[in-house]
Scaffold this motif. Structure first.
Motif, short mmCIF file in Angstrom:
data_model
loop_
_atom_site.label_atom_id
_atom_site.label_comp_id
_atom_site.label_asym_id
_atom_site.label_seq_id
_atom_site.Cartn_x
_atom_site.Cartn_y
_atom_site.Cartn_z
N SER A 49 0.85 -1.19 0.00
CA SER A 49 0.00 0.00 0.00
C SER A 49 0.88 1.23 0.00
N MET A 50 0.31 2.32 -0.44
CA MET A 50 1.02 3.59 -0.50
C MET A 50 0.36 4.56 0.46
N VAL A 51 1.13 5.07 1.39
CA VAL A 51 0.65 6.10 2.30
C VAL A 51 0.95 7.44 1.65
N PRO A 52 -0.07 8.20 1.27
CA PRO A 52 0.19 9.44 0.53
C PRO A 52 0.96 10.46 1.36
N LEU A 53 1.95 11.08 0.72
CA LEU A 53 2.77 12.08 1.39
C LEU A 53 3.34 13.02 0.35
N ARG A 54 3.12 14.30 0.51
CA ARG A 54 3.69 15.30 -0.39
C ARG A 54 4.84 16.06 0.26
N GLY A 55 5.12 15.78 1.53
CA GLY A 55 6.16 16.49 2.26
C GLY A 55 7.55 16.00 1.90
N ARG A 56 8.52 16.46 2.65
CA ARG A 56 9.91 16.07 2.42
C ARG A 56 10.25 14.87 3.29
N LEU A 57 10.78 13.85 2.66
CA LEU A 57 11.17 12.63 3.35
C LEU A 57 12.18 11.91 2.50
N LYS A 58 13.24 11.39 3.10
CA LYS A 58 14.31 10.76 2.32
C LYS A 58 13.85 9.49 1.63
N PHE A 59 12.94 8.74 2.23
CA PHE A 59 12.52 7.48 1.63
C PHE A 59 11.14 7.56 0.98
N LYS A 60 10.74 8.74 0.54
CA LYS A 60 9.50 8.92 -0.20
C LYS A 60 9.69 8.36 -1.61
N GLN A 61 8.65 7.75 -2.17
CA GLN A 61 8.74 7.15 -3.50
C GLN A 61 7.75 7.82 -4.45
N TYR A 62 8.09 7.75 -5.73
CA TYR A 62 7.20 8.24 -6.79
C TYR A 62 6.85 7.05 -7.67
N ILE A 63 5.56 6.72 -7.73
CA ILE A 63 5.08 5.63 -8.58
C ILE A 63 3.97 6.20 -9.45
N PRO A 64 4.22 6.39 -10.76
CA PRO A 64 3.24 7.09 -11.60
C PRO A 64 1.93 6.34 -11.80
N GLY A 65 1.90 5.02 -11.66
CA GLY A 65 0.69 4.26 -11.90
C GLY A 65 -0.30 4.24 -10.75
N LYS A 66 0.11 4.70 -9.59
CA LYS A 66 -0.76 4.67 -8.41
C LYS A 66 -1.68 5.89 -8.36
N ALA A 67 -2.77 5.77 -7.60
CA ALA A 67 -3.67 6.91 -7.43
C ALA A 67 -2.96 8.04 -6.66
N HIS A 68 -2.21 7.66 -5.63
CA HIS A 68 -1.37 8.61 -4.90
C HIS A 68 0.05 8.39 -5.40
N LYS A 69 0.52 9.31 -6.22
CA LYS A 69 1.81 9.11 -6.89
C LYS A 69 3.01 9.27 -5.97
N TYR A 70 2.91 10.11 -4.96
CA TYR A 70 4.00 10.33 -4.01
C TYR A 70 3.61 9.78 -2.65
N GLY A 71 4.55 9.11 -2.00
CA GLY A 71 4.26 8.62 -0.66
C GLY A 71 5.27 7.60 -0.19
N VAL A 72 4.91 6.93 0.89
CA VAL A 72 5.74 5.89 1.48
C VAL A 72 5.09 4.56 1.16
N LYS A 73 5.87 3.67 0.54
CA LYS A 73 5.35 2.36 0.14
C LYS A 73 5.54 1.38 1.29
N LEU A 74 4.45 0.72 1.69
CA LEU A 74 4.46 -0.24 2.79
C LEU A 74 4.09 -1.62 2.27
#
Length: 98
Positions: A56-81
């Motif tokens: 699952s992707m926890v949506p996050l638009r803030g600054r974080l070193k381990f934030k991921q960008y996945i273009p196919g997801k509904a929430h493109k930026y976030g932390v992948k769990l």
């Protein structure tokens, strides 16, 4: 509770000392709290026979070193769990690969 009171309490809530920051642990401020909660939940519920591994992707638009960008997801930026769930939807374990 008023909004100002809530924001004041939120501002002064700390779990760890900021002077003793380890270099390799990025979630050191809440690690003790997280381990305590996980320990309590392990004592309450036992896993069923059938389990599933889910991501699952926890949506996050803030600054974080381990934030991921996945273009196919509904929430493109976030932390992948990654998590282990049972057929009722209860999550037993969360992993975040940093």
């Amino acid at each position: 509770m008023s909004r100002n009171r809530f924001e004041l309490l939120l501002r002064f809530r700390h779990f760890e000392d900021n002077e003793e920051t380890p270099d390799n642990d990025r979630i050191y401020k809440v690690r003790d709290l997280l381990e305590c909660v996980v320990k309590k939940y392990k004592n309450v519920i036992e896993p069923d026979e059938y389990l599933a591994i889910d991501e699952s992707m926890v949506p996050l638009r803030g600054r974080l070193k381990f934030k991921q960008y996945i273009p196919g997801k509904a929430h493109k930026y976030g932390v992948k769990l990654f998590k282990i769930c049972d057929n009722n939807g209860y999550t037993y374990i969360n992993w975040c690969f940093i």
